[in-house]
Scaffold this motif. Structure first.
Motif, PDB file in Angstrom:
ATOM      1  N   ASN A  81       0.854  -1.200   0.000  1.00  0.00           N
ATOM      2  CA  ASN A  81       0.000   0.000   0.000  1.00  0.00           C
ATOM      3  C   ASN A  81       0.884   1.242   0.000  1.00  0.00           C
ATOM      4  OD1 ASN A  81      -1.855   2.044   0.374  1.00  0.00           O
ATOM      5  ND2 ASN A  81      -2.521   1.374   2.401  1.00  0.00           N
ATOM      6  N   VAL A  82       1.508   1.517  -1.135  1.00  0.00           N
ATOM      7  CA  VAL A  82       2.404   2.665  -1.216  1.00  0.00           C
ATOM      8  C   VAL A  82       1.639   3.975  -1.076  1.00  0.00           C
ATOM      9  CG1 VAL A  82       2.347   2.921  -3.732  1.00  0.00           C
ATOM     10  CG2 VAL A  82       4.402   3.581  -2.460  1.00  0.00           C
ATOM     11  N   PHE A  83       0.357   3.973  -1.453  1.00  0.00           N
ATOM     12  CA  PHE A  83      -0.467   5.178  -1.319  1.00  0.00           C
ATOM     13  C   PHE A  83      -0.609   5.564   0.158  1.00  0.00           C
ATOM     14  CE2 PHE A  83      -1.715   3.138  -5.277  1.00  0.00           C
ATOM     15  CZ  PHE A  83      -1.716   4.194  -6.165  1.00  0.00           C
ATOM     16  N   GLY A  84      -0.866   4.579   1.009  1.00  0.00           N
ATOM     17  CA  GLY A  84      -0.963   4.837   2.436  1.00  0.00           C
ATOM     18  C   GLY A  84       0.388   5.121   3.057  1.00  0.00           C
ATOM     19  N   PHE A  85       1.433   4.487   2.526  1.00  0.00           N
ATOM     20  CA  PHE A  85       2.784   4.662   3.070  1.00  0.00           C
ATOM     21  C   PHE A  85       3.277   6.091   2.879  1.00  0.00           C
ATOM     22  CE2 PHE A  85       7.481   3.990   2.846  1.00  0.00           C
ATOM     23  CZ  PHE A  85       7.660   3.460   4.115  1.00  0.00           C
ATOM     24  N   ILE A  86       2.885   6.709   1.769  1.00  0.00           N
ATOM     25  CA  ILE A  86       3.301   8.089   1.491  1.00  0.00           C
ATOM     26  C   ILE A  86       2.829   9.029   2.592  1.00  0.00           C
ATOM     27  CG2 ILE A  86       2.911  10.047  -0.070  1.00  0.00           C
ATOM     28  CD1 ILE A  86       2.869   7.986  -2.374  1.00  0.00           C
ATOM     29  N   THR A  87       1.615   8.804   3.079  1.00  0.00           N
ATOM     30  CA  THR A  87       1.033   9.672   4.112  1.00  0.00           C
ATOM     31  C   THR A  87       1.027   9.026   5.493  1.00  0.00           C
ATOM     32  OG1 THR A  87      -1.175   8.843   3.533  1.00  0.00           O
ATOM     33  CG2 THR A  87      -0.436  10.864   2.450  1.00  0.00           C
ATOM     34  N   LEU A  88       1.611   7.818   5.594  1.00  0.00           N
ATOM     35  CA  LEU A  88       1.633   7.037   6.834  1.00  0.00           C
ATOM     36  C   LEU A  88       0.228   6.837   7.398  1.00  0.00           C
ATOM     37  CD1 LEU A  88       4.859   8.173   8.732  1.00  0.00           C
ATOM     38  CD2 LEU A  88       4.457   6.061   7.456  1.00  0.00           C
ATOM     39  N   LYS A  89      -0.693   6.476   6.504  1.00  0.00           N
ATOM     40  CA  LYS A  89      -2.055   6.158   6.899  1.00  0.00           C
ATOM     41  C   LYS A  89      -2.351   4.704   6.605  1.00  0.00           C
ATOM     42  CE  LYS A  89      -4.030  10.782   6.413  1.00  0.00           C
ATOM     43  NZ  LYS A  89      -5.049  11.622   5.736  1.00  0.00           N
ATOM     44  N   ARG A  90      -3.191   4.098   7.439  1.00  0.00           N
ATOM     45  CA  ARG A  90      -3.516   2.686   7.327  1.00  0.00           C
ATOM     46  C   ARG A  90      -4.211   2.351   6.006  1.00  0.00           C
ATOM     47  NH1 ARG A  90      -4.319  -1.550  10.940  1.00  0.00           N
ATOM     48  NH2 ARG A  90      -5.957  -3.041  10.400  1.00  0.00           N
ATOM     49  N   GLU A  91      -5.163   3.183   5.623  1.00  0.00           N
ATOM     50  CA  GLU A  91      -6.020   2.880   4.487  1.00  0.00           C
ATOM     51  C   GLU A  91      -5.485   3.456   3.180  1.00  0.00           C
ATOM     52  OE1 GLU A  91      -7.114   4.483   7.206  1.00  0.00           O
ATOM     53  OE2 GLU A  91      -8.270   2.941   8.264  1.00  0.00           O
ATOM     54  N   PHE A  92      -6.171   3.104   2.095  1.00  0.00           N
ATOM     55  CA  PHE A  92      -5.936   3.700   0.789  1.00  0.00           C
ATOM     56  C   PHE A  92      -6.591   5.085   0.738  1.00  0.00           C
ATOM     57  CE2 PHE A  92      -4.157  -0.140  -0.580  1.00  0.00           C
ATOM     58  CZ  PHE A  92      -3.699   0.002  -1.896  1.00  0.00           C
ATOM     59  N   PRO A  93      -6.275   5.889  -0.262  1.00  0.00           N
ATOM     60  CA  PRO A  93      -6.928   7.201  -0.374  1.00  0.00           C
ATOM     61  C   PRO A  93      -8.449   7.118  -0.465  1.00  0.00           C
ATOM     62  CG  PRO A  93      -5.014   7.113  -1.806  1.00  0.00           C
ATOM     63  CD  PRO A  93      -5.211   5.729  -1.264  1.00  0.00           C
ATOM     64  N   ASP A  94      -8.977   5.970  -0.921  1.00  0.00           N
ATOM     65  CA  ASP A  94     -10.433   5.821  -0.999  1.00  0.00           C
ATOM     66  C   ASP A  94     -11.045   5.428   0.349  1.00  0.00           C
ATOM     67  OD1 ASP A  94      -9.705   3.165  -0.735  1.00  0.00           O
ATOM     68  OD2 ASP A  94     -10.266   2.577  -2.762  1.00  0.00           O
ATOM     69  N   GLY A  95     -10.210   5.379   1.401  1.00  0.00           N
ATOM     70  CA  GLY A  95     -10.700   5.072   2.736  1.00  0.00           C
ATOM     71  C   GLY A  95     -10.850   3.594   3.024  1.00  0.00           C
ATOM     72  N   ARG A  96     -10.488   2.748   2.073  1.00  0.00           N
ATOM     73  CA  ARG A  96     -10.670   1.312   2.263  1.00  0.00           C
ATOM     74  C   ARG A  96      -9.422   0.651   2.829  1.00  0.00           C
ATOM     75  NH1 ARG A  96     -14.186   2.648  -1.782  1.00  0.00           N
ATOM     76  NH2 ARG A  96     -16.164   1.505  -1.835  1.00  0.00           N
ATOM     77  N   ASP A  97      -9.651  -0.346   3.649  1.00  0.00           N
ATOM     78  CA  ASP A  97      -8.592  -1.165   4.223  1.00  0.00           C
ATOM     79  C   ASP A  97      -8.293  -2.278   3.228  1.00  0.00           C
ATOM     80  OD1 ASP A  97      -7.083  -3.071   5.619  1.00  0.00           O
ATOM     81  OD2 ASP A  97      -8.075  -2.671   7.513  1.00  0.00           O
ATOM     82  N   LEU A  98      -7.087  -2.282   2.674  1.00  0.00           N
ATOM     83  CA  LEU A  98      -6.714  -3.283   1.676  1.00  0.00           C
ATOM     84  C   LEU A  98      -6.922  -4.695   2.196  1.00  0.00           C
ATOM     85  CD1 LEU A  98      -5.422  -4.150  -1.012  1.00  0.00           C
ATOM     86  CD2 LEU A  98      -3.172  -3.789   0.040  1.00  0.00           C
ATOM     87  N   ASN A  99      -6.695  -4.900   3.491  1.00  0.00           N
ATOM     88  CA  ASN A  99      -6.803  -6.241   4.062  1.00  0.00           C
ATOM     89  C   ASN A  99      -8.240  -6.671   4.342  1.00  0.00           C
ATOM     90  OD1 ASN A  99      -5.157  -8.451   4.620  1.00  0.00           O
ATOM     91  ND2 ASN A  99      -5.173  -8.064   6.823  1.00  0.00           N
ATOM     92  N   ARG A 100      -9.191  -5.952   3.773  1.00  0.00           N
ATOM     93  CA  ARG A 100     -10.605  -6.327   3.887  1.00  0.00           C
ATOM     94  C   ARG A 100     -11.291  -6.379   2.524  1.00  0.00           C
ATOM     95  NH1 ARG A 100      -8.385  -6.887   7.942  1.00  0.00           N
ATOM     96  NH2 ARG A 100      -9.020  -6.319  10.083  1.00  0.00           N
TER      97      ARG A 100
END
Length: 324
Positions: free
Chosen positions: A93-112
């Motif tokens: 999840n490089v998108f979340g890693f850039i901002t150090l956030k758990r989810e993707f920019p769409d607010g979804r948890d990749l692991n779900r």
């Protein structure tokens, strides 16, 4: 999926021959600025055939410690196999890693959202590409995670109890704890199980944080498993397992009975007895003080390190039933 008779591995339209090293870009979408976002996949193949092992981290963008483990596996040359193939994806999840956030920019948890869909949300598309472009070739997966929301996990492997193969691999990995847990619906682990892939899920440390003890536990465990599979480079020493592994059948969360300032008084991984004082909750004015007592005897496998808690917040994760 079996490799063709020529033993050419083709991932994301890139051919990797025996003995070759390749870096492949796992790209799904650009940033909103039109800047490309490339997720490097590092692939190392030995000339001699053998298993294909996948190391992954960063499914949650704020779980930096897992990323550090896979980074060290690459930096120390552990990913250069004696036989077979090792694939490393340090940050899914490089998108979340850039901002150090758990989810993707769409607010979804990749692991779900696994196994994902080709035309779904951004997270779902990443899941779909991982499952369909990489997983068909993989035999074993080691996926590295951390605790979230300020909760520090003791280094542990999470597997289902029924799998003999995973129980054996968990013993070889040698984390201090093995926690038997059911698969979360639509998680990466659940999807791997349905695909017949052997996955060890490692948990250790907390989000936004790198801990050397946790990192070493993950890296050393990876070495032991690769050695067990006959893949570890002869130049790399196999670390000995120092402590006996504790297998946990069941566990429970100790929750805060009051809101206030929280202090844990017990070290992670400790064995406590029922009634032991393991922490305290106070008010900011020095008027109130509430002891937090262990509700049962067991091992502390997670500690909330937040200084402020509210009534009902999880404070400690404590084993309740051990494997005999």
């Amino acid at each position: 999926m079996q490799l063709p008779s020529t033993n050419i591995l083709t991932i994301l339209d890139t051919k990797i021959y025996p003995g070759e090293s390749k870096e492949v870009n796992f790209d799904v979408a650009n940033l909103h600025t039109s800047s490309p976002v490339n997720v490097p996949i590092i692939i190392e193949r030995a000339k001699k055939p053998g298993p294909i092992v996948l190391f992954t981290a960063g499914i949650h963008g704020d779980e930096v410690n897992g990323v550090e483990i896979v980074r060290k596996i690459i930096a120390q040359g552990i990913n250069k196999p004696k036989c077979g193939t090792i694939i490393c994806i340090p940050v899914i999840n490089v998108f979340g890693f850039i901002t150090l956030k758990r989810e993707f920019p769409d607010g979804r948890d990749l692991n779900r959202v696994f196994p994902g869909t080709v035309d779904g949300s951004l997270a779902s598309r990443v899941a779909h590409k991982l499952i369909h472009e990489i997983m068909p070739y993989v035999d074993y997966v080691m996926d590295f995670h951390t605790g979230g929301a300020g909760r520090f996990n003791a280094p542990q492997i999470r597997i289902s109890k029924e799998s003999r193969a995973l129980n054996e691999l968990a013993k070889v990995f040698g984390a201090p704890f093995v926690l038997y847990s059911s698969h979360l619906k639509k998680s990466f682990r659940d999807t791997c199980f349905k695909l017949g892939k052997h996955m060890l899920l490692f948990e250790g440390g907390k989000s936004h944080h790198i801990d050397e003890t946790v990192t070493n536990a993950g890296v050393n465990g990876a070495k032991r498993v690769l050695s067990h599979l006959g893949m570890l480079n002869v130049k790399i020493k196999v670390p000995k397992q120092k402590k006996e592994i504790v297998f946990i059948n069941d566990s429970r969360w100790q929750r805060a009975s009051h809101s206030g300032m929280f202090r844990a008084d017990i070290a992670i991984g400790s064995l406590v007895k029922k009634g032991d004082i393991i922490g305290s909750i106070t008010d900011p004015y020095g008027k109130l003080n509430f002891d937090v007592k262990a509700p049962n005897s067991g091992y502390i496998i997670n500690v909330n390190e937040s200084p402020i808690v509210y009534q009902g917040d999880a404070l400690f994760h404590i084993s309740t039933k051990l494997k005999r």
